[in-house]
Design a protein around this motif. Structure first.
Motif, PDB file in Angstrom:
ATOM      1  N   VAL A 288      52.564  23.725  43.625  1.00 28.87           N
ATOM      2  CA  VAL A 288      51.793  24.754  44.317  1.00 28.87           C
ATOM      3  C   VAL A 288      52.782  25.730  44.946  1.00 28.87           C
ATOM      4  N   VAL A 289      52.687  26.999  44.569  1.00 28.57           N
ATOM      5  CA  VAL A 289      53.536  28.042  45.149  1.00 28.57           C
ATOM      6  C   VAL A 289      52.720  28.738  46.235  1.00 28.57           C
ATOM      7  N   GLU A 290      53.136  28.548  47.476  1.00 27.64           N
ATOM      8  CA  GLU A 290      52.435  29.121  48.633  1.00 27.64           C
ATOM      9  C   GLU A 290      53.154  30.401  49.061  1.00 27.64           C
ATOM     10  N   ASP A 291      52.533  31.538  48.817  1.00 26.45           N
ATOM     11  CA  ASP A 291      53.104  32.833  49.190  1.00 26.45           C
ATOM     12  C   ASP A 291      52.534  33.233  50.551  1.00 26.45           C
ATOM     13  N   ASP A 292      53.359  33.100  51.567  1.00 26.19           N
ATOM     14  CA  ASP A 292      52.930  33.408  52.943  1.00 26.19           C
ATOM     15  C   ASP A 292      53.437  34.807  53.312  1.00 26.19           C
ATOM     16  N   TYR A 293      52.939  35.799  52.586  1.00 21.58           N
ATOM     17  CA  TYR A 293      53.529  37.137  52.645  1.00 21.58           C
ATOM     18  C   TYR A 293      53.289  37.851  53.967  1.00 21.58           C
ATOM     19  N   ASP A 294      52.185  37.548  54.663  1.00 26.53           N
ATOM     20  CA  ASP A 294      51.956  38.202  55.965  1.00 26.53           C
ATOM     21  C   ASP A 294      51.212  37.286  56.941  1.00 26.53           C
ATOM     22  N   GLY A 295      51.464  35.983  56.823  1.00 21.38           N
ATOM     23  CA  GLY A 295      50.733  35.016  57.637  1.00 21.38           C
ATOM     24  C   GLY A 295      50.967  35.131  59.128  1.00 21.38           C
ATOM     25  N   GLU A 296      52.028  35.845  59.548  1.00 20.92           N
ATOM     26  CA  GLU A 296      52.302  35.999  60.982  1.00 20.92           C
ATOM     27  C   GLU A 296      51.334  36.963  61.658  1.00 20.92           C
ATOM     28  N   PHE A 297      50.619  37.750  60.856  1.00 20.89           N
ATOM     29  CA  PHE A 297      49.750  38.775  61.424  1.00 20.89           C
ATOM     30  C   PHE A 297      48.287  38.315  61.358  1.00 20.89           C
ATOM     31  N   ARG A 298      47.910  37.491  62.328  1.00 23.67           N
ATOM     32  CA  ARG A 298      46.525  37.056  62.481  1.00 23.67           C
ATOM     33  C   ARG A 298      46.061  37.505  63.848  1.00 23.67           C
ATOM     34  N   TYR A 299      44.833  38.021  63.928  1.00 25.67           N
ATOM     35  CA  TYR A 299      44.373  38.677  65.143  1.00 25.67           C
ATOM     36  C   TYR A 299      43.290  37.852  65.835  1.00 25.67           C
ATOM     37  N   GLY A 300      43.421  37.745  67.150  1.00 22.76           N
ATOM     38  CA  GLY A 300      42.425  37.045  67.939  1.00 22.76           C
ATOM     39  C   GLY A 300      42.714  35.578  68.132  1.00 22.76           C
ATOM     40  N   GLN A 301      43.573  35.010  67.330  1.00 26.27           N
ATOM     41  CA  GLN A 301      43.958  33.608  67.457  1.00 26.27           C
ATOM     42  C   GLN A 301      45.313  33.417  66.801  1.00 26.27           C
ATOM     43  N   ARG A 302      45.935  32.277  67.049  1.00 26.15           N
ATOM     44  CA  ARG A 302      47.284  32.078  66.541  1.00 26.15           C
ATOM     45  C   ARG A 302      47.255  31.952  65.019  1.00 26.15           C
ATOM     46  N   PRO A 303      48.383  32.299  64.370  1.00 27.66           N
ATOM     47  CA  PRO A 303      48.439  32.192  62.902  1.00 27.66           C
ATOM     48  C   PRO A 303      48.144  30.781  62.405  1.00 27.66           C
ATOM     49  N   ILE A 304      47.499  30.706  61.239  1.00 20.29           N
ATOM     50  CA  ILE A 304      47.191  29.437  60.600  1.00 20.29           C
ATOM     51  C   ILE A 304      48.492  28.766  60.149  1.00 20.29           C
ATOM     52  N   ASP A 305      48.590  27.439  60.365  1.00 16.06           N
ATOM     53  CA  ASP A 305      49.774  26.722  59.902  1.00 16.06           C
ATOM     54  C   ASP A 305      49.888  26.813  58.377  1.00 16.06           C
ATOM     55  N   ALA A 306      51.113  26.732  57.911  1.00 19.05           N
ATOM     56  CA  ALA A 306      51.376  26.817  56.476  1.00 19.05           C
ATOM     57  C   ALA A 306      50.768  25.628  55.735  1.00 19.05           C
ATOM     58  N   LEU A 307      50.394  25.857  54.481  1.00 23.29           N
ATOM     59  CA  LEU A 307      49.883  24.791  53.635  1.00 23.29           C
ATOM     60  C   LEU A 307      50.928  23.687  53.484  1.00 23.29           C
ATOM     61  N   GLN A 308      52.201  24.062  53.386  1.00 20.03           N
ATOM     62  CA  GLN A 308      53.236  23.052  53.194  1.00 20.03           C
ATOM     63  C   GLN A 308      53.330  22.084  54.373  1.00 20.03           C
ATOM     64  N   SER A 309      52.830  22.498  55.538  1.00 21.13           N
ATOM     65  CA  SER A 309      52.918  21.636  56.715  1.00 21.13           C
ATOM     66  C   SER A 309      52.070  20.370  56.580  1.00 21.13           C
ATOM     67  N   ILE A 310      51.090  20.369  55.657  1.00  8.55           N
ATOM     68  CA  ILE A 310      50.257  19.173  55.463  1.00  8.55           C
ATOM     69  C   ILE A 310      50.506  18.536  54.099  1.00  8.55           C
ATOM     70  N   ASP A 311      51.546  19.004  53.393  1.00 11.79           N
ATOM     71  CA  ASP A 311      51.878  18.455  52.082  1.00 11.79           C
ATOM     72  C   ASP A 311      52.700  17.182  52.263  1.00 11.79           C
ATOM     73  N   THR A 312      52.140  16.047  51.890  1.00 10.52           N
ATOM     74  CA  THR A 312      52.836  14.763  52.048  1.00 10.52           C
ATOM     75  C   THR A 312      53.471  14.265  50.753  1.00 10.52           C
ATOM     76  N   ASP A 313      53.221  15.011  49.645  1.00 10.13           N
ATOM     77  CA  ASP A 313      53.695  14.534  48.342  1.00 10.13           C
ATOM     78  C   ASP A 313      54.817  15.396  47.781  1.00 10.13           C
ATOM     79  N   GLY A 314      55.265  16.408  48.521  1.00  5.92           N
ATOM     80  CA  GLY A 314      56.346  17.263  48.039  1.00  5.92           C
ATOM     81  C   GLY A 314      55.981  18.094  46.835  1.00  5.92           C
ATOM     82  N   ARG A 315      54.756  18.671  46.845  1.00  2.00           N
ATOM     83  CA  ARG A 315      54.311  19.488  45.717  1.00  2.00           C
ATOM     84  C   ARG A 315      54.339  20.986  46.013  1.00  2.00           C
TER      85      ARG A 315
END
Length: 498
Positions: A288-315
């Protein structure tokens, strides 16, 4: 006797060289013919003998003249082949036949057009950011400090990038994106585009398949298609990739996603779909290629954590960039790689360009370490939230009432759907708006496939706002509304009453 028109002044040596070479090429000076002596030619032309000698030495070095000590120069026998640089030839067509299969696929691709040489007066170009937002003073101070820092010698650094930046990114990703990784997993690249290209080249073969968001980022799709792999377009909705439509077989070797802010429609992939995507990847041994091209710019609440942060299988391969927070001209991005891919990605990066620019890496590392980068991101987020509010208000006041906006919760662009507009007519509206000094961009090129048998989708525009002032956004939407009204009387009747 060789005939020359006398020349004096700057460039005399080059003119002597060109004239002799041309006469060798057309046979005026045949193979074995004596060239004029340097002394006689210098006297005839009124130039120094040193000038003539330099021209002869260059011709001899290139194989056009044969010289030896104490003997007159002669035309080489046989004379060297002369390449004609004066105009185009039919070799262009022959060269195309010599391309590799990869080259032929690239040559046949329809690519997105580059921005106009002269930008529109008010340009809603997505991917552009405001130059005035760049932290120029802090960057200059850090740059000067790194420039003056003593180094034992100047040499290449490891392909994975400067160690100080990778350590700084390790801490930053934990704080800002909830992503725990080791610095050894980080590979610094020339922007996210190089990261995508490395993934395509290293993970796909001709005949493989790849999952791609529909619609999605065209330049990424082209990178994967260039490998000869088959596109499996999976639809997106208001929550991003529809994981219920993922293929059930093992053909797909890779899935490309933008889960924190789907490009271009703006959906945020919820936890249920994130888990479903990771389970699919684990089940089919796909990346899985996760392109987090502008994830830092979320309005009204903190940015969503990256998908890789919950990846337990190294995919998951995480791709980050500084193009939106700082500048796309900086050309710095990074990958966070599963451990088993680190060695091969480093090797491929080394073969491509050795490494990314070192001085800029160290400057960026210092800004992250002293907190200046994160303060800058917070300021940029506030500025872009203000721009977004002006954009949405202006759309409501200046555009038809049935205009619909998607992707407003995050990022630096929105998609504007215009139900009265057919998708094939987007270029006409775009051209009409540009004629009035407003740059807008069609959404249809971001769709990979047509929809046979389904209700035709309406036309739409992608509007980037991060490079504009609130005043420009207001004026641009007012002009766009007038263009729509003059171009489409039915749209004029639906404009909000003001």
């Amino acid at each position: 006797m060789v005939q020359f028109a006398p020349h004096t002044g700057h460039g005399a040596g080059r003119r002597i060289y060109d004239l002799l070479r041309a006469q060798i090429a057309d046979g005026t000076l045949p193979a074995g013919a004596r060239a004029p002596s340097t002394r006689a030619l210098a006297a005839d032309l009124g130039v120094s003998r040193t000038t003539v000698t330099a021209a002869y030495e260059q011709l001899a070095a290139e194989g056009f003249l044969a010289t030896s000590l104490g003997r007159a120069a002669r035309v080489a026998s046989p004379p060297a082949t002369v390449v004609n640089h004066s105009g185009p030839s039919d070799r262009r067509g022959k060269a195309a036949l010599a391309l590799s299969a990869f080259g032929r696929r690239v040559a046949g691709m329809e690519m997105p057009g580059l921005p106009h040489a002269e930008p529109a007066r008010i340009d809603f170009l997505y991917g552009a950011v405001a130059s005035r937002d760049f932290p120029a003073l802090r960057w200059r101070r850090a740059y000067q400090a790194e420039l003056l820092r003593h180094q034992h010698s100047l040499y290449y650094v490891p392909p994975e990038g400067d160690a100080t930046l990778r350590r700084a990114l390790q801490g930053y990703l934990r704080r800002a994106r909830g992503l725990a990784c080791d610095a050894e997993q980080i590979l610094v690249v020339h922007g996210s585009q190089q990261g995508i290209d490395l993934c395509a080249r290293l993970l796909l073969d001709p005949g493989d398949a790849f999952v791609f968001e529909e619609p999605g980022y065209l330049m990424a799709r082209r990178c994967f298609e260039a490998t000869g792999a088959e596109l499996l377009a999976v639809p997106v909705d208001g929550q991003g990739l529809d994981t219920a439509c993922l293929p059930g077989d093992d053909l797909a070797r890779l899935a490309y996603v933008t889960p924190s802010h789907q490009f271009p429609l703006g959906g945020v992939l919820p936890i249920g779909r994130r888990l479903a995507l990771l389970q699919w990847a684990q089940r089919h041994r796909a990346w899985v290629v996760e392109d987090d091209y502008d994830g830092e710019f979320r309005y009204g609440q903190r940015p969503i954590d990256a998908l890789q942060s919950i990846d337990t299988d190294g995919r998951v391969i995480y791709i980050g960039t500084f193009s939106k927070a700082l500048s796309p001209q900086l050309r710095l991005g990074y990958l966070v790689l599963p451990t088993e891919l680190v060695a091969v990605f480093r090797q491929a990066k080394r073969m491509a360009d050795r490494h990314a620019p070192v001085l800029e890496q160290r400057v960026l590392a210092s800004l992250i370490d002293n907190g200046a980068y994160e303060r800058h991101v917070r300021r940029s987020r506030r500025e872009n939230e203000r721009r977004r509010a002006v954009l949405l208000d202006a759309i409501g006041r200046h555009l038809p009432a049935d205009a619909r906006v998607e992707g407003t919760a995050a990022g630096l662009h929105v998609v504007l759907w215009l139900p009265f507009l057919r998708s094939q007519d987007e270029p006409i509206l775009v051209a009409a708006a540009r004629a009035q000094g407003v740059g807008v961009y069609p959404v249809s090129p971001l769709f990979a496939k047509s929809r046979p048998g389904k209700t035709p989708r309406p036309g739409g525009l992608v509007l980037g706002y991060a490079s504009l002032t609130p005043e420009q956004i207001e004026q641009g939407l007012r002009i766009l509304g007038a263009v729509i009204a003059s171009w489409n009387p039915a749209a004029e009747r639906s404009l909000p009453q003001r």
